[in-house]
Each structure stands twice: as C-alpha cells, then as structure tokens.
Design a protein around this motif. Structure first.
Motif, PDB file in Angstrom:
ATOM      1  N   ARG A  28       0.786  -1.312   0.077  1.00 44.14           N
ATOM      2  CA  ARG A  28      -0.382  -0.037  -0.074  1.00 44.14           C
ATOM      3  C   ARG A  28       0.882   0.906  -0.136  1.00 44.14           C
ATOM      4  O   ARG A  28       0.533   2.253  -0.552  1.00 44.14           O
ATOM      5  N   SER A  29       1.981   0.580   0.754  1.00 40.38           N
ATOM      6  CA  SER A  29       2.223   2.731   1.123  1.00 40.38           C
ATOM      7  C   SER A  29       3.797   2.440  -0.429  1.00 40.38           C
ATOM      8  O   SER A  29       5.046   1.775  -0.485  1.00 40.38           O
ATOM      9  N   GLU A  30       4.445   3.530   0.008  1.00 39.47           N
ATOM     10  CA  GLU A  30       5.732   3.765  -1.199  1.00 39.47           C
ATOM     11  C   GLU A  30       6.663   3.495  -0.578  1.00 39.47           C
ATOM     12  O   GLU A  30       7.749   3.349  -0.524  1.00 39.47           O
ATOM     13  N   GLU A  31       6.840   3.312   0.758  1.00 36.53           N
ATOM     14  CA  GLU A  31       7.436   2.998   1.707  1.00 36.53           C
ATOM     15  C   GLU A  31       8.587   1.638   1.936  1.00 36.53           C
ATOM     16  O   GLU A  31       9.288   0.809   1.244  1.00 36.53           O
ATOM     17  N   SER A  32       7.182   0.764   1.401  1.00 38.12           N
ATOM     18  CA  SER A  32       7.591  -0.593   1.576  1.00 38.12           C
ATOM     19  C   SER A  32       7.617  -1.008  -0.126  1.00 38.12           C
ATOM     20  O   SER A  32       8.784  -1.753   0.088  1.00 38.12           O
ATOM     21  N   ALA A  33       7.081  -0.165  -0.626  1.00 37.98           N
ATOM     22  CA  ALA A  33       7.488  -0.223  -2.136  1.00 37.98           C
ATOM     23  C   ALA A  33       9.500   0.095  -2.216  1.00 37.98           C
ATOM     24  O   ALA A  33      10.124  -0.654  -2.993  1.00 37.98           O
ATOM     25  N   VAL A  68      -2.412 -12.862   0.528  1.00 40.15           N
ATOM     26  CA  VAL A  68      -2.605 -13.121   2.249  1.00 40.15           C
ATOM     27  C   VAL A  68      -3.592 -11.990   1.799  1.00 40.15           C
ATOM     28  O   VAL A  68      -3.422 -10.446   1.798  1.00 40.15           O
ATOM     29  N   GLY A  69      -4.714 -11.618   2.541  1.00 38.19           N
ATOM     30  CA  GLY A  69      -5.334 -10.973   3.797  1.00 38.19           C
ATOM     31  C   GLY A  69      -4.547  -9.628   4.232  1.00 38.19           C
ATOM     32  O   GLY A  69      -4.197 -10.626   5.292  1.00 38.19           O
ATOM     33  N   PRO A  70      -4.827  -8.297   4.180  1.00 42.59           N
ATOM     34  CA  PRO A  70      -4.064  -7.794   5.785  1.00 42.59           C
ATOM     35  C   PRO A  70      -4.884  -8.118   6.886  1.00 42.59           C
ATOM     36  O   PRO A  70      -6.026  -8.238   7.252  1.00 42.59           O
ATOM     37  N   THR A  71      -3.552  -7.754   8.073  1.00 40.80           N
ATOM     38  CA  THR A  71      -4.538  -8.408   9.264  1.00 40.80           C
ATOM     39  C   THR A  71      -5.526  -6.870  10.163  1.00 40.80           C
ATOM     40  O   THR A  71      -5.449  -6.050   9.201  1.00 40.80           O
ATOM     41  N   LEU A  72      -6.538  -8.305  10.055  1.00 38.09           N
ATOM     42  CA  LEU A  72      -8.257  -7.107  10.537  1.00 38.09           C
ATOM     43  C   LEU A  72      -8.219  -6.002   9.502  1.00 38.09           C
ATOM     44  O   LEU A  72      -8.126  -5.435  10.595  1.00 38.09           O
ATOM     45  N   VAL A 113     -14.416 -15.090   8.048  1.00 37.99           N
ATOM     46  CA  VAL A 113     -14.291 -14.260   6.299  1.00 37.99           C
ATOM     47  C   VAL A 113     -13.193 -14.639   6.210  1.00 37.99           C
ATOM     48  O   VAL A 113     -13.602 -15.024   4.663  1.00 37.99           O
ATOM     49  N   LYS A 114     -11.516 -15.831   6.294  1.00 37.24           N
ATOM     50  CA  LYS A 114     -11.531 -16.687   5.573  1.00 37.24           C
ATOM     51  C   LYS A 114     -12.441 -17.704   5.073  1.00 37.24           C
ATOM     52  O   LYS A 114     -11.777 -18.286   4.006  1.00 37.24           O
ATOM     53  N   ARG A 115     -13.572 -18.656   5.988  1.00 36.65           N
ATOM     54  CA  ARG A 115     -13.694 -19.422   6.027  1.00 36.65           C
ATOM     55  C   ARG A 115     -14.765 -19.073   4.302  1.00 36.65           C
ATOM     56  O   ARG A 115     -15.067 -19.732   3.706  1.00 36.65           O
ATOM     57  N   ASN A 135      -1.466 -19.931  14.723  1.00 39.17           N
ATOM     58  CA  ASN A 135      -0.978 -18.511  15.162  1.00 39.17           C
ATOM     59  C   ASN A 135       0.813 -18.058  15.191  1.00 39.17           C
ATOM     60  O   ASN A 135       1.674 -19.023  15.593  1.00 39.17           O
ATOM     61  N   TYR A 136       0.811 -16.860  14.622  1.00 38.29           N
ATOM     62  CA  TYR A 136       2.204 -17.050  14.031  1.00 38.29           C
ATOM     63  C   TYR A 136       3.098 -16.474  15.180  1.00 38.29           C
ATOM     64  O   TYR A 136       2.736 -15.781  16.136  1.00 38.29           O
ATOM     65  N   MET A 137       4.344 -16.929  15.004  1.00 38.41           N
ATOM     66  CA  MET A 137       5.486 -16.649  16.002  1.00 38.41           C
ATOM     67  C   MET A 137       6.088 -15.219  15.931  1.00 38.41           C
ATOM     68  O   MET A 137       6.805 -15.610  14.315  1.00 38.41           O
TER      69      MET A 137
HETATM   70  N1  LIG Z   1      -1.405 -13.377  12.884  1.00 39.63           N
HETATM   71  C1  LIG Z   1      -1.542 -14.424  13.242  1.00 39.63           C
HETATM   72  O1  LIG Z   1      -1.146 -15.184  13.934  1.00 39.63           O
HETATM   73  C2  LIG Z   1      -2.028 -15.305  12.261  1.00 39.63           C
HETATM   74  C3  LIG Z   1      -2.074 -16.406  12.321  1.00 39.63           C
HETATM   75  C4  LIG Z   1      -2.888 -17.145  10.569  1.00 39.63           C
HETATM   76  C5  LIG Z   1      -3.432 -16.571   9.695  1.00 39.63           C
HETATM   77  N2  LIG Z   1      -3.122 -15.060  10.143  1.00 39.63           N
HETATM   78  C6  LIG Z   1      -3.866 -13.621   9.188  1.00 39.63           C
HETATM   79  O2  LIG Z   1      -2.528 -13.703   7.994  1.00 39.63           O
HETATM   80  C7  LIG Z   1      -2.840 -12.980   7.650  1.00 39.63           C
HETATM   81  C8  LIG Z   1      -2.045 -11.412   8.062  1.00 39.63           C
HETATM   82  O3  LIG Z   1      -0.542 -11.821   6.740  1.00 39.63           O
HETATM   83  P1  LIG Z   1       0.734 -10.810   7.803  1.00 39.63           P
HETATM   84  O4  LIG Z   1       0.762 -10.977   8.538  1.00 39.63           O
HETATM   85  O5  LIG Z   1       1.350 -11.745   6.650  1.00 39.63           O
HETATM   86  O6  LIG Z   1      -0.025  -9.816   6.214  1.00 39.63           O
HETATM   87  P2  LIG Z   1       0.332  -8.447   7.817  1.00 39.63           P
HETATM   88  O7  LIG Z   1       2.088  -8.591   7.901  1.00 39.63           O
HETATM   89  O8  LIG Z   1      -1.192  -7.665   8.290  1.00 39.63           O
HETATM   90  O9  LIG Z   1       0.371  -7.544   5.998  1.00 39.63           O
HETATM   91  C9  LIG Z   1       0.512  -5.990   5.720  1.00 39.63           C
HETATM   92  C10 LIG Z   1       1.126  -6.012   4.560  1.00 39.63           C
HETATM   93  O10 LIG Z   1       0.127  -5.546   3.852  1.00 39.63           O
HETATM   94  C11 LIG Z   1       0.170  -4.352   2.990  1.00 39.63           C
HETATM   95  N3  LIG Z   1      -1.751  -3.972   3.349  1.00 39.63           N
HETATM   96  C12 LIG Z   1      -2.058  -3.728   4.077  1.00 39.63           C
HETATM   97  N4  LIG Z   1      -3.535  -2.820   3.468  1.00 39.63           N
HETATM   98  C13 LIG Z   1      -3.954  -3.320   2.614  1.00 39.63           C
HETATM   99  C14 LIG Z   1      -4.590  -2.653   1.473  1.00 39.63           C
HETATM  100  N5  LIG Z   1      -5.451  -2.519   1.557  1.00 39.63           N
HETATM  101  N6  LIG Z   1      -4.155  -2.932   0.390  1.00 39.63           N
HETATM  102  C15 LIG Z   1      -2.707  -3.191  -0.319  1.00 39.63           C
HETATM  103  N7  LIG Z   1      -1.585  -4.242   1.144  1.00 39.63           N
HETATM  104  C16 LIG Z   1      -2.353  -3.593   1.927  1.00 39.63           C
HETATM  105  C17 LIG Z   1       1.098  -3.966   3.898  1.00 39.63           C
HETATM  106  O11 LIG Z   1       1.058  -2.224   2.784  1.00 39.63           O
HETATM  107  P3  LIG Z   1       2.526  -1.375   3.545  1.00 39.63           P
HETATM  108  O12 LIG Z   1       3.833  -2.362   3.550  1.00 39.63           O
HETATM  109  O13 LIG Z   1       2.863  -0.420   1.962  1.00 39.63           O
HETATM  110  O14 LIG Z   1       1.597  -0.563   4.401  1.00 39.63           O
HETATM  111  C18 LIG Z   1       1.982  -4.644   4.304  1.00 39.63           C
HETATM  112  O15 LIG Z   1       2.681  -4.896   2.918  1.00 39.63           O
HETATM  113  C19 LIG Z   1      -4.228 -12.145   8.054  1.00 39.63           C
HETATM  114  O16 LIG Z   1      -5.181 -12.042   6.868  1.00 39.63           O
HETATM  115  C20 LIG Z   1      -4.622 -13.362   9.165  1.00 39.63           C
HETATM  116  O17 LIG Z   1      -5.912 -13.132   9.947  1.00 39.63           O
HETATM  117  C21 LIG Z   1      -2.499 -13.986  10.486  1.00 39.63           C
END
Ligand SMILES: NC(=O)c1ccc[n+]([C@@H]2O[C@H](COP(=O)([O-])OP(=O)(O)OC[C@H]3O[C@@H](n4cnc5c(N)ncnc54)[C@H](OP(=O)(O)O)[C@@H]3O)[C@@H](O)[C@H]2O)c1
Length: 284
Positions: A28-33, A68-72, A113-115, A135-137
């Motif tokens: 989403r961000s230029e910084e990450s890009a 991967v859907g972004p967290t929450l 949601v994932k279901r 759950n992620y470590m």
């Molecule tokens: N945490 C856990 O224990 C766990 C366990 C199992 C499953 N999950 C699931 O894993 C998924 C998250 O995985 P993760 O932790 O690897 O991902 P994450 O760290 O939440 O992902 C962040 C990334 O998503 C990008 N992003 C955020 N919103 C965006 C948008 N609207 N459009 C485009 N890009 C966007 C961000 O971009 P920027 O860098 O530019 O901000 C960043 O690169 C979730 O669905 C979660 O439910 C999590």
C-alpha cells in the motif's frame, strides 16, 4: 504476492527471489515499495487492494497468486472475494490462499471471513491450494520481553495455543508455488509442535535469556492501544472489536492443531518455539 511487506512477505519474498521467480509484490505504501525494490523486486504494485481497479492490476498477467489478506482489514472479505474474481478473469493458473487454522470458527471475525473466501475459491473453478497457518510466532511480540522484562498476552494465561514459525510457512509456500500441480486442490494445516500457555511461553523465553520473565495478562483494549493508539475504538472500530473477540474466544477455549501435515510437507521437524526465540532474540 499481496501483503508483500508484511509478516509473511518478509520471509517469503527473499525466498522467491533467491529461487529466481519473476514476481509482482503488492503493497500500500511507497515506503514498503522502496524497501522491496531495494531487495530486488522489480515489479512492485503500490495501491489499495480494496479498490477493484488496483486488484485487477494486481492480477493482470500473472500465472500464480499468493494471496494474503492484510491483518484485520475491515474489507478483508470483499478483498478476498475480489482477488479470486480478478484472478479468474485474468486467467491465473493457480491461486494460493493463505487462510488460517480452523477457518470454520464463527466467533473470530478474521476466521469467518476466511471461511467465506475459502468457499468462494472452491466455487471459482480456479486451481488452488489453501494454507491454514496457526498463530504466527512473531518477532515483535518478543519486544516487551526485552523492553519491560515481561511477556504480555491479551487473553487468559492458562489457555493453550498452537503456533507456527513464518520461516516454515514461507518454505511451504515457496514449494507450493514452485510445484503447484503437485499441491493442487490441497488444504494444509500449518502447525508447529507444542501447545503453549502464556506461562509456557514465558518459561521458554526465560530459559533462552537466562533470567526469569513472567507472563502478564493485559486486556484486549490495552493490546490494541499499544499498536493503534488510545483512541483506537473511534478510529479503528473493526480492529478493536476483532481483538476483543480474539481475547474472548482464546480466554474460553484453547486454540490448538496438529503438526503432522507441516512435518510431512517440510520433510523435517517444524521449527519449535524455543528455536524461534533463540533465532529472533539474537536478531533483535
Ligand atoms: N497473526 C497471526 O497469528 C495469524 C495467523 C494465521 C493467519 N493470519 C492471517 O494472516 C494475514 C496477515 O498476514 P501477514 O501478517 O503476513 O500480513 P500483514 O503483515 O498484516 O500485511 C501487511 C502488508 O499488507 C499491505 N497492506 C495493508 N493494507 C493494504 C491494502 N489495503 N492494500 C494493499 N496492501 C495492503 C501492507 O502494505 P504496506 O507495507 O505498504 O503498509 C503490508 O505490506 C491475515 O489475514 C491474518 O488473519 C494471521
């Protein structure tokens, strides 16, 4: 790969680059890009994937997708469904969906949601693989240990959870993407051995550090305030409610799985929580 600079991306992108894949990373961000480009990714798409035009561009011309859907994210469901539709329209050959362990739970928003996204994928006609990590470590969850000398958890300290190391998840994801025909139609639960209460976690950390680290419970709102600010309830109502639901569910039920599938896929024992802590505390 979507969410490419997130928790999974930080492990998977270097692995895919090292294996010589040509890949598009969506952020989403230029910084990450910038950081992905400097790591060697030539095709970085910057934009909000909740926008269907951005999603269409993300899927255009690619052979395989690691979604991967972004967290929450409040639009996680819409984004997941749109990703599948856009992938099908673009002629994507294989769609890998990073879901979650026990996606059938309906009292956890991000599972429900994932279901729904899994169901949409199964009905899409796309070739697919679904990964269901526990759950992620997470490295950043160890920070309070170093900064405050305490392990913080936002649910009941005596409830057990299964976890998984993201380096192991990335190893499986890379194998699935490289040899997707072999993994077509599969749903894999990715779980490391062990079922840990907060006390168990604190004990492992204490052993690695060589000093006593107690476990301390904080409530869901304290946890959210630490990452999203004191006014999170107003600015991030979806996130606030989802974390409250996690706290409620995990305080009344264990969240556990079985390590067999991950062991078979890796061809070795998955990384244990103690090994993860040793590796990450060294890096912090
Ligand atoms: N945490 C856990 O224990 C766990 C366990 C199992 C499953 N999950 C699931 O894993 C998924 C998250 O995985 P993760 O932790 O690897 O991902 P994450 O760290 O939440 O992902 C962040 C990334 O998503 C990008 N992003 C955020 N919103 C965006 C948008 N609207 N459009 C485009 N890009 C966007 C961000 O971009 P920027 O860098 O530019 O901000 C960043 O690169 C979730 O669905 C979660 O439910 C999590």
């Amino acid at each position: 790969m979507t969410a490419a600079n997130g928790n999974q991306g930080k492990f998977l992108i270097p692995r895919l680059l090292a294996a010589g894949h040509v890949l598009r990373a969506c952020v989403r961000s230029e910084e990450s890009a910038r950081s992905l480009r400097s790591a060697g990714v030539t095709d970085v798409l910057v934009g909000d994937l909740a926008d269907p035009r951005v999603m269409a561009r993300a899927m255009h011309g690619v052979d395989k997708v690691y979604y991967v859907g972004p967290t929450l994210h409040p639009k996680e469901r819409d984004m997941g469904l749109a990703a599948i539709d856009a992938a099908r329209e673009s002629g994507v050959r294989h769609f890998v969906f990073s879901s979650v362990l026990h996606a059938i739970l309906t009292d956890l928003t991000q599972h429900e949601v994932k279901r729904d996204v899994e169901e949409h994928l199964l009905s899409s006609g796309l070739e697919f693989t679904i990964l269901q990590p526990a759950n992620y470590m997470l490295r950043h969850r160890l920070k309070p240990v170093l900064e405050q000398g305490v392990f913080l958890l936002s649910w009941a300290l005596d409830r057990r959870q299964s976890m998984v190391d993201l380096a192991d998840v990335a190893e499986v994801a890379a194998a699935v993407l490289a040899d997707s025909d072999r993994h077509a139609g599969a749903t894999y639960e990715l779980v490391a051995p062990g079922r840990y209460t907060a006390y168990d976690i604190a004990e492992v950390v204490s052993e690695v550090l060589g000093r006593k680290v107690p476990a301390k419970r904080i409530d869901a709102d304290q946890f959210t305030a630490a990452s999203h600010g004191a006014d999170h309830e107003i600015r991030f109502p979806y996130h606030t409610e989802a974390v409250r639901a996690i706290s409620k569910r995990y305080s009344s039920h264990d969240f556990v799985g079985n390590p067999n599938v991950l062991t078979w896929l890796l061809g070795r024992q998955p990384t244990s929580f103690a090994q993860f802590v040793e590796r990450e505390l060294e890096a912090l």
